[in-house]
Scaffold this motif. Structure first.
Motif, PDB file in Angstrom:
ATOM      1  N   ARG A  38       1.128  -1.622   0.186  1.00 31.80           N
ATOM      2  CA  ARG A  38       0.028   0.259  -0.145  1.00 31.80           C
ATOM      3  C   ARG A  38       0.888   1.257   0.387  1.00 31.80           C
ATOM      4  O   ARG A  38       1.858   1.673   0.863  1.00 31.80           O
ATOM      5  N   ARG A  39       1.313   2.197  -1.048  1.00 26.81           N
ATOM      6  CA  ARG A  39       1.605   3.654  -1.291  1.00 26.81           C
ATOM      7  C   ARG A  39       3.055   2.630  -1.635  1.00 26.81           C
ATOM      8  O   ARG A  39       3.366   4.421  -1.965  1.00 26.81           O
ATOM      9  N   ASN A  40       3.473   2.075  -1.771  1.00 26.75           N
ATOM     10  CA  ASN A  40       4.652   1.289  -1.940  1.00 26.75           C
ATOM     11  C   ASN A  40       5.238   0.522  -3.040  1.00 26.75           C
ATOM     12  O   ASN A  40       4.747  -0.379  -2.911  1.00 26.75           O
ATOM     13  N   SER A  41       5.116   1.549  -3.918  1.00 24.66           N
ATOM     14  CA  SER A  41       5.479   0.930  -5.338  1.00 24.66           C
ATOM     15  C   SER A  41       6.825   0.505  -5.367  1.00 24.66           C
ATOM     16  O   SER A  41       7.404  -0.443  -6.387  1.00 24.66           O
ATOM     17  N   TRP A  42       7.523   1.023  -4.136  1.00 22.98           N
ATOM     18  CA  TRP A  42       8.768   0.980  -3.894  1.00 22.98           C
ATOM     19  C   TRP A  42       9.613  -0.456  -3.590  1.00 22.98           C
ATOM     20  O   TRP A  42      10.654  -0.665  -4.230  1.00 22.98           O
ATOM     21  N   GLN A  43       8.999  -0.835  -2.967  1.00 26.77           N
ATOM     22  CA  GLN A  43       8.964  -2.291  -2.700  1.00 26.77           C
ATOM     23  C   GLN A  43       9.033  -3.492  -3.391  1.00 26.77           C
ATOM     24  O   GLN A  43       8.704  -4.564  -2.453  1.00 26.77           O
ATOM     25  N   ASP A  44       7.693  -3.320  -4.164  1.00 21.48           N
ATOM     26  CA  ASP A  44       7.149  -3.903  -5.235  1.00 21.48           C
ATOM     27  C   ASP A  44       8.207  -4.728  -5.892  1.00 21.48           C
ATOM     28  O   ASP A  44       7.494  -6.540  -5.997  1.00 21.48           O
ATOM     29  N   GLY A  45       9.468  -5.006  -6.225  1.00 25.48           N
ATOM     30  CA  GLY A  45       9.935  -6.128  -6.478  1.00 25.48           C
ATOM     31  C   GLY A  45      10.281  -6.788  -8.010  1.00 25.48           C
ATOM     32  O   GLY A  45      10.631  -7.908  -8.087  1.00 25.48           O
ATOM     33  N   VAL A  46      10.036  -5.509  -9.073  1.00 26.43           N
ATOM     34  CA  VAL A  46      10.040  -6.712  -9.865  1.00 26.43           C
ATOM     35  C   VAL A  46      10.969  -5.403 -11.374  1.00 26.43           C
ATOM     36  O   VAL A  46      11.410  -4.196 -10.018  1.00 26.43           O
ATOM     37  N   SER A  47      11.159  -5.926 -12.367  1.00 28.23           N
ATOM     38  CA  SER A  47      11.924  -4.892 -13.367  1.00 28.23           C
ATOM     39  C   SER A  47      11.633  -3.298 -13.212  1.00 28.23           C
ATOM     40  O   SER A  47      12.682  -2.540 -13.425  1.00 28.23           O
ATOM     41  N   GLY A  48      10.337  -3.020 -13.624  1.00 33.63           N
ATOM     42  CA  GLY A  48       9.572  -1.540 -14.012  1.00 33.63           C
ATOM     43  C   GLY A  48       9.806  -0.650 -12.361  1.00 33.63           C
ATOM     44  O   GLY A  48       9.743  -0.051 -12.414  1.00 33.63           O
ATOM     45  N   THR A  49      10.120  -1.847 -10.877  1.00 35.60           N
ATOM     46  CA  THR A  49      10.461  -0.268  -9.710  1.00 35.60           C
ATOM     47  C   THR A  49      11.530  -0.989  -9.049  1.00 35.60           C
ATOM     48  O   THR A  49      11.953   0.043  -8.554  1.00 35.60           O
ATOM     49  N   PRO A  66       7.729   8.117   0.182  1.00 32.47           N
ATOM     50  CA  PRO A  66       9.053   8.798  -0.032  1.00 32.47           C
ATOM     51  C   PRO A  66       9.470   7.082  -1.099  1.00 32.47           C
ATOM     52  O   PRO A  66       9.402   6.555  -0.580  1.00 32.47           O
ATOM     53  N   ILE A  67      10.551   8.192  -1.456  1.00 35.74           N
ATOM     54  CA  ILE A  67      11.592   6.843  -2.121  1.00 35.74           C
ATOM     55  C   ILE A  67      12.584   6.407  -1.320  1.00 35.74           C
ATOM     56  O   ILE A  67      12.882   7.066  -0.085  1.00 35.74           O
ATOM     57  N   PRO A  68      13.234   5.361  -1.042  1.00 32.99           N
ATOM     58  CA  PRO A  68      13.587   4.722   0.130  1.00 32.99           C
ATOM     59  C   PRO A  68      14.770   5.273  -0.356  1.00 32.99           C
ATOM     60  O   PRO A  68      15.460   5.527  -0.881  1.00 32.99           O
ATOM     61  N   LYS A  69      15.828   5.303   1.197  1.00 38.07           N
ATOM     62  CA  LYS A  69      16.874   6.315   1.565  1.00 38.07           C
ATOM     63  C   LYS A  69      17.696   4.856   0.577  1.00 38.07           C
ATOM     64  O   LYS A  69      19.051   5.197   0.362  1.00 38.07           O
ATOM     65  N   ASN A  70      17.399   3.734   0.974  1.00 34.88           N
ATOM     66  CA  ASN A  70      17.857   2.618   0.191  1.00 34.88           C
ATOM     67  C   ASN A  70      17.797   2.166  -1.662  1.00 34.88           C
ATOM     68  O   ASN A  70      18.332   1.135  -0.941  1.00 34.88           O
ATOM     69  N   ALA A  71      16.952   3.110  -1.662  1.00 40.10           N
ATOM     70  CA  ALA A  71      16.983   2.770  -3.108  1.00 40.10           C
ATOM     71  C   ALA A  71      18.099   2.235  -3.889  1.00 40.10           C
ATOM     72  O   ALA A  71      19.037   3.327  -3.491  1.00 40.10           O
ATOM     73  N   LEU A  72      18.055   1.765  -4.451  1.00 40.11           N
ATOM     74  CA  LEU A  72      19.417   1.117  -5.638  1.00 40.11           C
ATOM     75  C   LEU A  72      19.200   1.601  -6.916  1.00 40.11           C
ATOM     76  O   LEU A  72      17.764   2.086  -7.647  1.00 40.11           O
ATOM     77  N   LEU A  73      19.949   2.374  -7.342  1.00 36.84           N
ATOM     78  CA  LEU A  73      19.901   3.672  -8.562  1.00 36.84           C
ATOM     79  C   LEU A  73      20.348   2.886  -9.372  1.00 36.84           C
ATOM     80  O   LEU A  73      22.049   2.637  -9.534  1.00 36.84           O
ATOM     81  N   PHE A 125      20.046  -6.608  -0.625  1.00 34.64           N
ATOM     82  CA  PHE A 125      18.815  -5.279  -0.058  1.00 34.64           C
ATOM     83  C   PHE A 125      18.214  -5.333   0.874  1.00 34.64           C
ATOM     84  O   PHE A 125      17.295  -7.182   0.772  1.00 34.64           O
ATOM     85  N   THR A 126      17.366  -4.879   1.364  1.00 35.55           N
ATOM     86  CA  THR A 126      16.448  -5.430   2.690  1.00 35.55           C
ATOM     87  C   THR A 126      15.064  -4.099   2.243  1.00 35.55           C
ATOM     88  O   THR A 126      15.323  -2.970   1.841  1.00 35.55           O
ATOM     89  N   TYR A 127      14.320  -5.108   1.677  1.00 35.27           N
ATOM     90  CA  TYR A 127      12.645  -4.683   1.349  1.00 35.27           C
ATOM     91  C   TYR A 127      12.326  -4.067   2.965  1.00 35.27           C
ATOM     92  O   TYR A 127      12.237  -4.991   3.570  1.00 35.27           O
ATOM     93  N   VAL A 128      11.440  -2.564   2.941  1.00 41.56           N
ATOM     94  CA  VAL A 128      10.914  -2.618   3.900  1.00 41.56           C
ATOM     95  C   VAL A 128       9.292  -2.540   3.822  1.00 41.56           C
ATOM     96  O   VAL A 128       9.178  -1.139   3.017  1.00 41.56           O
ATOM     97  N   ILE A 181      19.438  -6.241  -7.706  1.00 40.24           N
ATOM     98  CA  ILE A 181      20.521  -6.981  -6.356  1.00 40.24           C
ATOM     99  C   ILE A 181      22.021  -7.743  -6.798  1.00 40.24           C
ATOM    100  O   ILE A 181      21.726  -9.011  -7.707  1.00 40.24           O
ATOM    101  N   ARG A 182      23.391  -6.892  -7.392  1.00 39.86           N
ATOM    102  CA  ARG A 182      24.306  -7.073  -7.663  1.00 39.86           C
ATOM    103  C   ARG A 182      24.627  -8.348  -6.725  1.00 39.86           C
ATOM    104  O   ARG A 182      24.520  -8.858  -6.067  1.00 39.86           O
ATOM    105  N   PRO A 183      25.261  -9.091  -7.598  1.00 40.84           N
ATOM    106  CA  PRO A 183      25.812 -10.705  -7.630  1.00 40.84           C
ATOM    107  C   PRO A 183      27.145 -10.550  -6.412  1.00 40.84           C
ATOM    108  O   PRO A 183      26.969  -9.733  -6.329  1.00 40.84           O
ATOM    109  N   GLY A 184      26.635 -10.828  -4.813  1.00 40.00           N
ATOM    110  CA  GLY A 184      27.265 -10.837  -3.338  1.00 40.00           C
ATOM    111  C   GLY A 184      27.257  -9.417  -2.846  1.00 40.00           C
ATOM    112  O   GLY A 184      27.631  -9.662  -1.682  1.00 40.00           O
ATOM    113  N   LYS A 185      25.521  -9.185  -3.423  1.00 39.30           N
ATOM    114  CA  LYS A 185      25.463  -7.674  -2.656  1.00 39.30           C
ATOM    115  C   LYS A 185      24.052  -7.993  -1.900  1.00 39.30           C
ATOM    116  O   LYS A 185      23.201  -9.439  -1.831  1.00 39.30           O
TER     117      LYS A 185
END
Length: 459
Positions: A6-17, A440-447, A27-30, A21-25
């Protein structure tokens, strides 16, 4: 798969959002499972990684002290069933990239195991909850337990009327819950999953083991429908919402009856299997989706031009047969109430999923949908869910309140079709630009892509 974010497609986990996550790295979804209950699951969505596994169940319980419409079960079991290929995911992906379709699956698995490889232990006389999800790539399944009845209690977050079945069809991406009472002679029984609507039928089994059993599974595996469509349609229509059950919390935000609202517009989505440049592709309304070099949600936030265009997919099937490539995004407004018709002119069962939402499956029938088809809609007690099937040469209609701002994936749950273009994104937009409407966009969002080097937010 099914968590509304809800209100948070930032965390949807698909290629459009999200960026990969790079190999060996890591990422924490909230995420917050706001106003939800039910049975769902997760899986890796990029490339063809789903074929490698990596899936698991998500159980969302009602808040304490909120009554549910059945006694507390003695146990809660997860059944993740679906088709399986011996070949590695990258080999399957190369097949698709070369313009060919996937071969027939090599088998079925239940919780990652083959024949009788998994055991559910029960005590005589007690009742258990089985949460069953079809996590496969290409085929619908039928689920059943030898000698036992399945009492349906929940479908993807909706408490249902408690109809009893001997076997139940579960299409790609769908989840449901049954109550099963251990009321038979103490011994071991088959828990069965088999393919549906396939000429060659694949079957696998697990074991329902009575705790005082001294006899293993025996006799033939119980049969079920195979290619017959009509019984599945009748079963699907029998799934009804339990209108007397409580919601996920005592004071849900707003209430309405879905059948008393007139949709603001109708969207028709037609699947097809065109060949483009000599290769097999799949399309929605003549558009075969191609991923962009930057996640659409991130490009939208930073206002990066050239990544996608709104309206790049029509809201109605075109009259011609031409299909083309496009990073397809459909525009929609926050708080619209829409009717979506999935029209299927192919000879295979389709399974459609919408991220970020639960929708009301108001009708399904054979042939061409027309406005007159609305006379057959169930506007009283149809179930709300996030994944629906569309039978061959048939249509399925849904009502959906666009109450969740974001960039949301609408896709085929047949993963070969999804990979080869049968998907698009729905951009639900609010001009308010308020945290009340969207986080808002998560602080840890991968760019990544064209957003590389930009910054998220300081706090």
């Amino acid at each position: 798969n099914g968590v509304q974010q809800r209100r948070n497609s930032w965390q949807d986990g698909v290629s459009g959002t999200n960026c990969p996550i790079r190999p060996g790295k890591n990422f924490t979804y909230v995420l917050q499972v706001k106003d939800q209950i039910g049975s769902f699951y997760y899986f890796p969505s990029l490339l063809f990684h789903k074929a490698a596994g990596g899936y698991g169940a998500i159980r969302i319980w009602s808040r304490p002290k909120i009554p549910v419409p059945f006694p507390s079960p003695a146990g809660d079991f997860t059944v993740l069933a679906g088709d399986w290929y011996k070949r590695n995911h990258y080999v399957l992906r190369r097949l698709l990239d070369s313009g060919r379709n996937l071969p027939f699956p090599d088998g079925l698995l239940i919780n990652g195991r083959g024949w009788n490889g998994y055991t559910f232990t029960v005590d005589p006389g007690r009742t258990y909850r089985f949460r069953v999800s079809n996590i496969g790539l290409t085929t619908s399944i039928n689920f059943r337990i030898q000698g036992h009845k399945l009492k349906l209690i929940e479908v993807e977050g909706s408490h249902t009327l408690q109809n009893t079945y001997t076997s139940f069809d579960i299409h790609l991406g769908q989840s449901c819950s049954f109550l099963v009472t251990a009321d038979q002679i103490p011994q071991d029984y088959y828990v069965v999953a088999s393919t549906r609507f396939t000429r060659s039928v694949l079957t696998t089994t697990a074991v329902l083991h009575y705790s005082n059993s001294k006899r293993g599974v025996s006799g033939p595996v119980p049969g079920a429908p195979t290619i017959q469509i009509a019984p599945s349609v009748m079963q699907a229509r029998s799934i009804r919402w339990n209108l007397t059950a409580s919601g996920p919390r005592p004071n849900p935000q707003g209430s309405y009856h879905y059948g008393l609202i007139t949709p603001s517009r109708t969207i028709m989505l037609s699947n097809s299997a065109p060949y483009i440049n000599g290769k097999q592709r799949y399309a929605v309304n003549g558009v075969s989706y191609v991923p962009a070099d930057t996640p659409l949600k991130i490009a939208d936030y930073f206002k990066i031009p050239g990544v996608f265009n709104l309206g790049s997919i029509p809201t109605w099937p075109p009259s011609g047969n031409n299909a083309y490539f496009q990073t397809s995004v459909m525009a929609a407004n926050f708080r619209e109430y829409v009717e979506i018709v999935f029209q299927n002119w192919e000879d295979t069962v389709q399974s459609w999923h919408i991220d970020g939402y639960s929708f009301f499956v108001v009708g399904m029938n054979g042939g061409q949908w027309t406005p007159a088809s609305r006379s057959s809609y169930n506007l009283r007690d149809t179930v709300a869910r996030c994944t629906t099937q569309v039978y061959p040469r048939s249509w399925t209609a849904i009502y959906m309140a666009l109450d969740n701002v974001g960039m949301w994936n609408i896709r085929s749950e047949n993963w070969a079709r999804q990979y080869l273009g049968q998907q698009f994104y729905l951009r639900v937009y609010s001009p308010a630009n308020s945290w009340r409407d969207e986080l808002p966009i998560p602080k840890n969002a991968l760019l990544c892509g064209r957003a590389r080097g930009r910054h998220t937010r300081p706090f």
